[in-house]
Design a protein around this motif. Structure first.
Motif, PDB file in Angstrom:
ATOM      1  N   GLY A 327       0.814  -1.216   0.000  1.00 58.05           N
ATOM      2  CA  GLY A 327       0.000   0.000   0.000  1.00 58.05           C
ATOM      3  C   GLY A 327       0.841   1.257   0.000  1.00 58.05           C
ATOM      4  O   GLY A 327       0.528   2.226  -0.708  1.00 58.05           O
ATOM      5  N   ARG A 328       1.919   1.241   0.792  1.00 60.88           N
ATOM      6  CA  ARG A 328       2.814   2.395   0.831  1.00 60.88           C
ATOM      7  C   ARG A 328       3.520   2.597  -0.503  1.00 60.88           C
ATOM      8  O   ARG A 328       3.671   3.729  -0.985  1.00 60.88           O
ATOM      9  CB  ARG A 328       3.848   2.179   1.943  1.00 60.88           C
ATOM     10  CG  ARG A 328       4.849   3.323   2.116  1.00 60.88           C
ATOM     11  CD  ARG A 328       4.158   4.607   2.484  1.00 60.88           C
ATOM     12  NE  ARG A 328       5.135   5.660   2.790  1.00 60.88           N
ATOM     13  CZ  ARG A 328       4.834   6.942   2.883  1.00 60.88           C
ATOM     14  NH1 ARG A 328       3.570   7.347   2.699  1.00 60.88           N
ATOM     15  NH2 ARG A 328       5.761   7.821   3.161  1.00 60.88           N
ATOM     16  N   ILE A 329       3.957   1.505  -1.122  1.00 60.63           N
ATOM     17  CA  ILE A 329       4.638   1.604  -2.415  1.00 60.63           C
ATOM     18  C   ILE A 329       3.692   2.177  -3.476  1.00 60.63           C
ATOM     19  O   ILE A 329       4.063   3.064  -4.258  1.00 60.63           O
ATOM     20  CB  ILE A 329       5.164   0.216  -2.841  1.00 60.63           C
ATOM     21  CG1 ILE A 329       6.327  -0.201  -1.934  1.00 60.63           C
ATOM     22  CG2 ILE A 329       5.622   0.237  -4.299  1.00 60.63           C
ATOM     23  CD1 ILE A 329       6.848  -1.597  -2.203  1.00 60.63           C
ATOM     24  N   ALA A 330       2.455   1.677  -3.507  1.00 63.36           N
ATOM     25  CA  ALA A 330       1.494   2.172  -4.501  1.00 63.36           C
ATOM     26  C   ALA A 330       1.177   3.649  -4.274  1.00 63.36           C
ATOM     27  O   ALA A 330       1.028   4.423  -5.235  1.00 63.36           O
ATOM     28  CB  ALA A 330       0.217   1.331  -4.425  1.00 63.36           C
ATOM     29  N   GLU A 331       1.093   4.064  -3.038  1.00 62.01           N
ATOM     30  CA  GLU A 331       0.768   5.457  -2.725  1.00 62.01           C
ATOM     31  C   GLU A 331       1.877   6.403  -3.169  1.00 62.01           C
ATOM     32  O   GLU A 331       1.622   7.445  -3.788  1.00 62.01           O
ATOM     33  CB  GLU A 331       0.532   5.585  -1.221  1.00 62.01           C
ATOM     34  CG  GLU A 331       0.202   6.992  -0.758  1.00 62.01           C
ATOM     35  CD  GLU A 331       0.043   7.082   0.741  1.00 62.01           C
ATOM     36  OE1 GLU A 331      -0.022   8.207   1.261  1.00 62.01           O
ATOM     37  OE2 GLU A 331       0.000   6.025   1.403  1.00 62.01           O
ATOM     38  N   VAL A 332       3.119   6.042  -2.866  1.00 62.04           N
ATOM     39  CA  VAL A 332       4.250   6.911  -3.204  1.00 62.04           C
ATOM     40  C   VAL A 332       4.550   6.865  -4.692  1.00 62.04           C
ATOM     41  O   VAL A 332       4.967   7.867  -5.285  1.00 62.04           O
ATOM     42  CB  VAL A 332       5.490   6.507  -2.378  1.00 62.04           C
ATOM     43  CG1 VAL A 332       6.708   7.336  -2.781  1.00 62.04           C
ATOM     44  CG2 VAL A 332       5.209   6.666  -0.893  1.00 62.04           C
TER      45      VAL A 332
END
Length: 452
Positions: A327-332
């Motif tokens: 989720g963090r990777i997709a957001e950034v």
């Protein structure tokens, strides 16, 4: 006639032990089989039966004494050299149990005319420097074995048990793989290694030689449960029927209300789920005969701590690598690109994995301790199990509700999380100490101590 002694100097105290010509003297920490018993809390490097001093008759009628290592974990040293098998002692020889362990000085006098021998008593406090003993005699054995010249050729048992060969080889394998992989696979490998290292840390603290395949299976069971429809049943019960519904925006609720929701929806749900491997191995153990029953099953608090910690590893890996990091990777990635996104994922991965010793692993280990204690003391299980379950869930819910208000409470949340995490780890650490004291296999467990 012989008059032989072992002298031990511990701080300002000096102790003398008379050696018999008709029987051996075992040194170690087992009070049931050793003539010289050493406190494991002080001398953590000493094995249960570490070394033995044996009398031996020489061709000219003298009585000599042999020092023999009893396959100890940390070895026996004679005049600073590792003792291989048995070796005849000379007047003034220095015997050391383990590296930097307790030291004994061998004193020997031979008398051809029989003389009454007074049994020595523990001597009063003596200055170590003033203690008069003969210098060790130079060894006349100039032979060097292949294992001494090239330690790599030591016996496999020594390499695997004493030299931490397996953890080192695993580290080498992961390091090599990390050099050649990129992207999300890099994060999976790094997360798996860090999680294994934290479990190994708890394993060393517990000191019980539980089979590693049991711990790995416990981890896998938790991952399988999280990926199966069983998780949906837990969610329906704790977040649908019970008041455990977790809002998307935690700041919209007051702290007490948010805590109640996390207590049911995260604490009670997840701590019960992580306890499933403990219950499964307990039931498996009941169907096995001794000693497999005690080795594989759950029969004491240390078993519960180890299996609960292993289960927490599976939960943390599944949650971190399957939810939070992607989720963090997709957001950034939407704002700053793939490279920056992978870096952000790595920044989230490392603290989440390492922090499990004060999070999921601490809560599961504490609840596992209570399960094992309930098994060890079945009459008190009805009181012990609810205390463990509710307290672990309460700390879990307090951590989640505190983190959920980070946006509104600001830096105050950092202090609150440090307090909750510190209490969680302290609870686990004290549970391990108490479990070691209660362990029915205490004499077989390996000693662990951070400092003297």
């Amino acid at each position: 006639m012989s008059n032989a002694f072992l002298r031990m100097v511990a701080g300002s105290q000096e102790y003398s032990y008379s050696l018999l010509t008709t029987g051996e003297m075992v040194l170690g920490r087992d009070p049931n089989s050793c003539q010289i018993v050493l406190d494991s809390n002080v001398y953590n490097m000493v094995s249960r039966r570490h070394a033995v001093i044996r009398p031996s008759q020489t061709p000219d009628g003298r009585t000599s004494f042999l020092a023999c290592d009893l396959n100890s974990a940390n070895g026996t040293y004679l005049n600073g050299q590792i003792l291989q098998g048995c070796q005849e002692l000379q007047n003034g020889d220095r015997i050391t149990l383990g590296n930097n362990g307790p030291e004994f000085f061998f004193e020997y006098q031979y008398q051809y005319n029989p003389q009454p021998v007074e049994i020595p008593q523990p001597a009063p406090a003596t200055n170590y420097a003033a203690f008069n003993y003969s210098a060790p005699s130079p060894s006349t054995n100039d032979d060097t074995s292949l294992s001494q010249l090239i330690p790599l050729f030591s016996t496999p048992k020594d390499l695997t048990r004493k030299a931490y060969l397996v953890p080192g080889i695993i580290t080498v394998i992961f390091v090599v793989l990390l050099f050649f992989v990129q992207g999300y696979l890099y994060q999976i490998l790094l997360g798996a290694y860090l999680a294994g290292a934290t479990l190994y840390f708890i394993y060393q603290l517990c000191g019980k030689p539980k089979p590693w395949w049991v711990l790995i299976v416990s981890t896998i069971i938790t991952v399988v449960v999280l990926a199966s429809p069983i998780l949906d049943i837990f969610i329906i019960v704790f977040r649908g029927i019970l008041p455990g519904s977790i809002p998307e925006d935690p700041t919209s609720l007051s702290f007490p209300e948010l805590f109640i929701r996390f207590f049911f929806g995260a604490g009670l749900l997840e701590e019960l789920l992580k306890a499933l491997p403990i219950i499964i191995f307990y039931l498996i153990g009941k169907s096995l005969a001794s000693p497999k029953r005690e080795r594989i099953g759950v029969w004491e608090p240390l078993d519960g701590i180890l299996l609960g910690s292993a289960s927490a590893v599976g939960f943390t890996l599944f949650e971190t690598l399957g939810q939070y990091v992607p989720g963090r990777i997709a957001e950034v990635a939407q704002e700053m690109g793939t490279e920056a996104a992978l870096g952000a994922g790595l920044q989230l991965l490392i603290p989440r994995i390492l922090g499990e010793v004060a999070g999921h692993m601490a809560w599961s280990g504490w609840f596992g301790y209570c399960i094992g204690l309930g098994i060890l003391k079945p009459r008190l299980a009805s009181r012990i199990l609810p205390i463990g379950y509710l307290s672990a869930s309460g700390l879990h819910g307090l951590w989640n509700s505190s983190a959920g208000l980070a946006g509104s409470l600001g830096v105050f949340v950092l202090g609150l999380l440090v307090v909750v995490g510190g209490i969680s780890y302290a609870l686990l650490a004290t549970a391990i100490i108490k479990a070691r004291a209660l362990s029915p296999t205490r004499e077989q467990n390996f000693a662990t101590r951070f400092f003297k």
